[in-house]
Write a protein that holds these residues in place. Structure first.
Motif, mmCIF file in Angstrom:
data_model
loop_
_atom_site.group_PDB
_atom_site.id
_atom_site.type_symbol
_atom_site.label_atom_id
_atom_site.label_comp_id
_atom_site.label_asym_id
_atom_site.label_seq_id
_atom_site.Cartn_x
_atom_site.Cartn_y
_atom_site.Cartn_z
ATOM 1 N N PRO A 25 0.865 -1.035 0.138
ATOM 2 C CA PRO A 25 -0.074 0.030 0.023
ATOM 3 C C PRO A 25 0.816 1.464 0.126
ATOM 4 C CG PRO A 25 0.154 -1.022 2.219
ATOM 5 C CD PRO A 25 0.896 -1.713 1.173
ATOM 6 N N SER A 26 0.161 2.416 0.027
ATOM 7 C CA SER A 26 0.972 3.603 -0.051
ATOM 8 C C SER A 26 1.318 3.785 1.290
ATOM 9 C CB SER A 26 -0.173 4.610 -0.582
ATOM 10 O OG SER A 26 0.321 5.924 -0.482
ATOM 11 N N VAL A 27 0.644 3.760 2.332
ATOM 12 C CA VAL A 27 0.815 3.542 3.591
ATOM 13 C C VAL A 27 0.294 2.509 4.647
ATOM 14 C CG1 VAL A 27 0.203 4.776 5.905
ATOM 15 C CG2 VAL A 27 0.225 6.242 3.689
ATOM 16 N N TYR A 28 1.133 1.986 5.405
ATOM 17 C CA TYR A 28 1.039 0.639 6.092
ATOM 18 C C TYR A 28 1.194 1.069 7.534
ATOM 19 C CZ TYR A 28 1.637 -4.110 7.834
ATOM 20 O OH TYR A 28 1.387 -5.359 8.405
ATOM 21 N N ILE A 29 0.122 1.135 8.262
ATOM 22 C CA ILE A 29 0.465 1.391 9.743
ATOM 23 C C ILE A 29 0.218 0.020 10.653
ATOM 24 C CG2 ILE A 29 -0.200 3.053 11.634
ATOM 25 C CD1 ILE A 29 -1.818 4.251 9.759
ATOM 26 N N ALA A 30 1.430 -0.229 11.456
ATOM 27 C CA ALA A 30 1.546 -1.542 12.229
ATOM 28 C C ALA A 30 1.296 -1.342 13.731
ATOM 29 C CB ALA A 30 2.810 -2.204 11.864
ATOM 30 N N PHE A 31 0.038 -1.929 14.357
ATOM 31 C CA PHE A 31 -0.282 -1.460 15.745
ATOM 32 C C PHE A 31 0.104 -2.607 16.610
ATOM 33 C CE2 PHE A 31 -3.044 1.086 13.082
ATOM 34 C CZ PHE A 31 -2.967 2.170 13.955
ATOM 35 N N GLY A 32 1.179 -2.569 17.209
ATOM 36 C CA GLY A 32 1.461 -3.741 18.345
ATOM 37 C C GLY A 32 2.006 -5.107 17.357
ATOM 38 N N VAL A 33 2.863 -4.562 16.342
ATOM 39 C CA VAL A 33 3.339 -5.631 15.484
ATOM 40 C C VAL A 33 5.039 -5.479 15.898
ATOM 41 C CG1 VAL A 33 3.958 -6.367 13.122
ATOM 42 C CG2 VAL A 33 1.535 -5.575 13.853
ATOM 43 N N SER A 34 5.390 -6.938 16.112
ATOM 44 C CA SER A 34 6.967 -6.448 16.608
ATOM 45 C C SER A 34 7.949 -6.709 15.301
ATOM 46 C CB SER A 34 7.345 -7.856 17.422
ATOM 47 O OG SER A 34 7.137 -8.991 16.613
ATOM 48 N N GLY A 35 7.359 -7.424 14.082
ATOM 49 C CA GLY A 35 8.167 -7.276 13.076
ATOM 50 C C GLY A 35 8.882 -8.792 12.669
ATOM 51 N N ALA A 36 8.326 -9.694 12.865
ATOM 52 C CA ALA A 36 9.098 -11.140 12.645
ATOM 53 C C ALA A 36 9.375 -11.040 10.913
ATOM 54 C CB ALA A 36 8.272 -12.162 13.244
ATOM 55 N N THR A 37 10.399 -11.636 10.570
ATOM 56 C CA THR A 37 10.853 -11.700 9.212
ATOM 57 C C THR A 37 9.630 -12.348 8.334
ATOM 58 O OG1 THR A 37 13.003 -12.202 9.734
ATOM 59 C CG2 THR A 37 12.323 -12.871 7.618
ATOM 60 N N GLN A 38 8.964 -13.454 8.906
ATOM 61 C CA GLN A 38 7.762 -13.989 8.151
ATOM 62 C C GLN A 38 6.541 -12.913 8.108
ATOM 63 O OE1 GLN A 38 4.752 -14.840 9.535
ATOM 64 N NE2 GLN A 38 5.381 -14.593 11.596
ATOM 65 N N HIS A 39 6.750 -11.954 8.794
ATOM 66 C CA HIS A 39 5.302 -10.857 8.488
ATOM 67 C C HIS A 39 5.941 -9.638 7.640
ATOM 68 C CE1 HIS A 39 2.183 -8.202 9.207
ATOM 69 N NE2 HIS A 39 3.105 -7.324 9.602
ATOM 70 N N ILE A 40 7.391 -9.482 7.706
ATOM 71 C CA ILE A 40 8.162 -8.404 7.039
ATOM 72 C C ILE A 40 7.977 -8.597 5.508
ATOM 73 C CG2 ILE A 40 10.400 -7.192 6.660
ATOM 74 C CD1 ILE A 40 9.329 -6.386 9.400
ATOM 75 N N VAL A 41 8.172 -9.927 5.256
ATOM 76 C CA VAL A 41 8.218 -10.179 3.643
ATOM 77 C C VAL A 41 6.794 -9.782 3.107
ATOM 78 C CG1 VAL A 41 10.137 -12.070 3.943
ATOM 79 C CG2 VAL A 41 7.750 -12.670 3.999
ATOM 80 N N GLY A 42 5.847 -9.957 3.756
ATOM 81 C CA GLY A 42 4.496 -9.609 3.118
ATOM 82 C C GLY A 42 4.135 -8.192 2.957
ATOM 83 N N MET A 43 5.101 -7.343 3.759
ATOM 84 C CA MET A 43 4.559 -6.043 3.762
ATOM 85 C C MET A 43 5.757 -4.884 3.372
ATOM 86 S SD MET A 43 6.136 -5.057 6.725
ATOM 87 C CE MET A 43 5.554 -3.596 7.209
ATOM 88 N N LYS A 44 6.936 -5.276 3.368
ATOM 89 C CA LYS A 44 8.074 -4.254 3.281
ATOM 90 C C LYS A 44 8.142 -3.382 2.047
ATOM 91 C CE LYS A 44 11.922 -7.437 1.551
ATOM 92 N NZ LYS A 44 10.987 -8.452 1.020
#
Lengths: 318, 255
Positions: free
Chosen positions: A255-274
């Motif tokens: 997206p143009s803007v991604y806002i993460a609330f209470g997300v630590s940032g594990a690699t398997q999450h990062i690959v989906g939104m970086k």
């Protein structure tokens, strides 16, 4: 010129949009051909043609919708034997992962996943260690099997592109009809689709419970044209449906803007939104890895900030 | 029913990873049983408790990968097999699948082979499919729930828009997501008992594999640091963070 195949996934007659991204990329590498298996395939072939596939091997056989992976591997193996492509591109989806893994073993072909860039039929790139190191990988043998995440490449139609459709006429043997889909459940979501929304809000463990996701939905309505997603941990805990999941197993968003609330940032999450253009993260833990890729990081309590942000957005929008 | 569970020993994901030349450093560092594999071990143990039989852990890795097997044994698995061989350093997903398939065949007859959907370190996510093909098994994958009755395994398979119910006859290969169960903690008794459980260590030659079987067909040709995202600003919320975020959204023209 090498021949590059795109395995185009089709489900319920709907062509996976990633296949058009892969076809566009394949045009830089060689002659593009595609394979599409399942009801609606022949119709979808025209669309693949518009994105550069010169030949589309297609079958509308229901067997490909009813059984997992094995019928597809049977058909692909026959087609590959007859046509000898140099490389086969898959999207990093559920069905494609199952099919590509089996196909790699059947053919003895090396497989590379999470591909970010393809330089040639011998060279591709991926990222490791949370995306901090780009690795250049040399590939041997043929055909090479590559899997790329959705939105790794931009789909662009080819002017005057048109495909010749070649029907796939193989008979799938009984021994390939084993893992059967007996029911399909769709979790209907309201509002814009996660993959297409210009603003994505995602919630992690830091939201503390399923009820607090409602506040994220309220914020999404206040901003408008905004979708809500979640981390694997939260989906696994049953707070939200599977269709919310962003990450390696899950959706890729850009997206143009991604806002993460209470997300630590594990690699398997990062690959989906970086790939998001701008990232905002709110987390109580100042050491959270998500801050390393955020344009704006807020060390604070997401549950406190969400209601304030809803008010702030409402007042600014008037 | 007899169950084989694939397990991987990975560098502790809570410690920043280190490189050893071209590859991820795997020796002489703190390692753990891949957290994703704990769900596979738990799935195996629950099925054993319901249907009887044995749970065998199968792994490939350096000698230190014994630790991951011991951890699974202390949760309650019965025995373990580790394939370790210097020639396997840098193995791709296909070679890994060939090694695990050969080890599973040598270790016995299994009704179910269980694996996680992807590893937490490499996250290739296709090895189980290759393994199913090499063992000539059907695959039920991305399982969110598991039900085994009368020689049939039935799962809720996660999809992009919900889930499908997929079933097949045993024997089969099953991959589990992290949400499928609640992995148990190893008890003190379990940890003590694990020390006496049998773990076999095999080389590539012990498995009868050679040459082309274990030829690694991809290699790291080079590496460069990723282009870093613009260093962002990190603020501590003093009550004004919501305003800052709203400013940011306005600058981005989404409100």
């Amino acid at each position: 010129m090498p021949t590059i195949w795109v395995y185009a996934e089709i489900d319920n007659g709907k062509l996976d949009p990633s296949s058009l991204e892969l076809a566009t990329k394949a045009r830089e590498l060689g002659d593009v051909e595609a394979v599409v298996l399942g009801p609606g395939a022949t119709e979808a072939a025209a669309r693949l043609g518009e994105y550069g596939a010169e030949i589309v091997y297609a079958s509308d056989d229901q067997v490909y919708a009813d059984y997992v992976a094995q019928p597809h591997v049977h058909a692909l193996t026959e087609l590959i034997g007859e046509n000898a492509p140099d490389m086969i591109l898959f999207a990093m989806n559920y069905d494609s992962r199952d099919i590509a893994g089996r196909l790699s073993a059947r053919l003895g072909s090396t497989l590379m996943s999470n591909v970010l860039e393809i330089e040639s039929v011998e060279r591709a790139k991926t990222a490791i260690i949370g995306g901090t190191i780009i690795v250049d990988v040399a590939l041997e043998g043929a055909p090479k099997i590559l899997l790329a995440r959705a939105k790794s490449f931009v789909a662009e139609p080819l002017e005057g592109g048109e495909a010749t459709v070649v029907p796939v006429e193989t008979t799938v043997p009984e021994e390939a009809k084993r893992a059967k889909r007996v029911e399909r459940h769709e979790e209907a979501a309201t509002g814009p689709k996660l993959e297409d929304a210009p603003v994505v809000l995602s919630g992690g463990r830091g939201l503390q419970g399923p009820d607090n996701f409602k506040h994220l939905e309220d914020l999404a309505s206040a901003i408008g044209n905004t979708a809500v997603g979640a981390t694997r941990a939260v989906v696994d805990a049953g707070w939200v449906p599977y269709s919310y999941q962003i990450g390696q197993t899950g959706k890729t968003v850009k997206p143009s803007v991604y806002i993460a609330f209470g997300v630590s940032g594990a690699t398997q999450h990062i690959v989906g939104m970086k790939g998001a253009k701008r990232i905002i993260a709110i987390n109580k833990d100042e050491e959270a890895p998500i801050f390393q890729i955020s344009d704006l990081g807020v060390v604070g309590d997401a549950l406190k900030i969400i209601p304030q942000l809803i008010e702030e957005v409402k007042s600014r929008k008037g | 029913m007899n169950i084989a569970v694939c397990v991987k020993h990975i560098p502790d994901p809570n410690v920043p990873p280190q490189m050893d030349g071209k590859y991820l450093k795997r020796e002489g560092i703190q390692g753990v049983l891949d957290p994703g594999d704990e769900f596979g071990v738990e799935a195996g143990l629950l099925l054993k408790e319901a249907h009887g039989g044995e749970v065998t852990l199968v792994s490939m890795g350096p000698a230190a990968a014994q630790e991951a097997i011991r951890r699974g044994l202390s949760m309650g698995a019965d025995k373990g097999v580790l394939v370790t061989d210097d020639t396997l350093k840098g193995a791709d997903a296909l070679v890994t699948a060939r090694v695990l398939a050969a080890a599973i065949k040598k270790a016995g007859q299994f009704d179910l082979v269980v694996a996680g959907v992807e590893s937490t370190d490499g996250y290739t996510g296709t090895m189980p499919g290759s393994l199913a093909e090499l063992l000539d098994l059907p695959q039920v994958t991305f399982a969110k729930t598991i039900e085994v009755t009368d020689g049939t395994v039935k799962v809720n398979r996660q999809t992009a828009e919900g889930y499908h119910v997929v079933e097949c006859s045993l024997p089969a290969l099953l991959t589990v997501t992290a949400g499928v169960n609640e992995p148990r903690y190893a008890s003190f008794k379990g940890i003590m008992a694990a020390k006496k459980k049998p773990v076999e260590t095999w080389s590539v030659a012990d498995l009868g594999l050679a040459g082309e079987d274990v030829a690694i067909k991809q290699d790291v040709a080079g590496q460069t640091p990723a282009e870093e995202r613009k260093a962002g600003e990190v603020i501590t919320d003093d009550g004004s963070a919501a305003k800052r975020i709203a400013d940011f959204l306005q600058e981005a023209k989404v409100i």
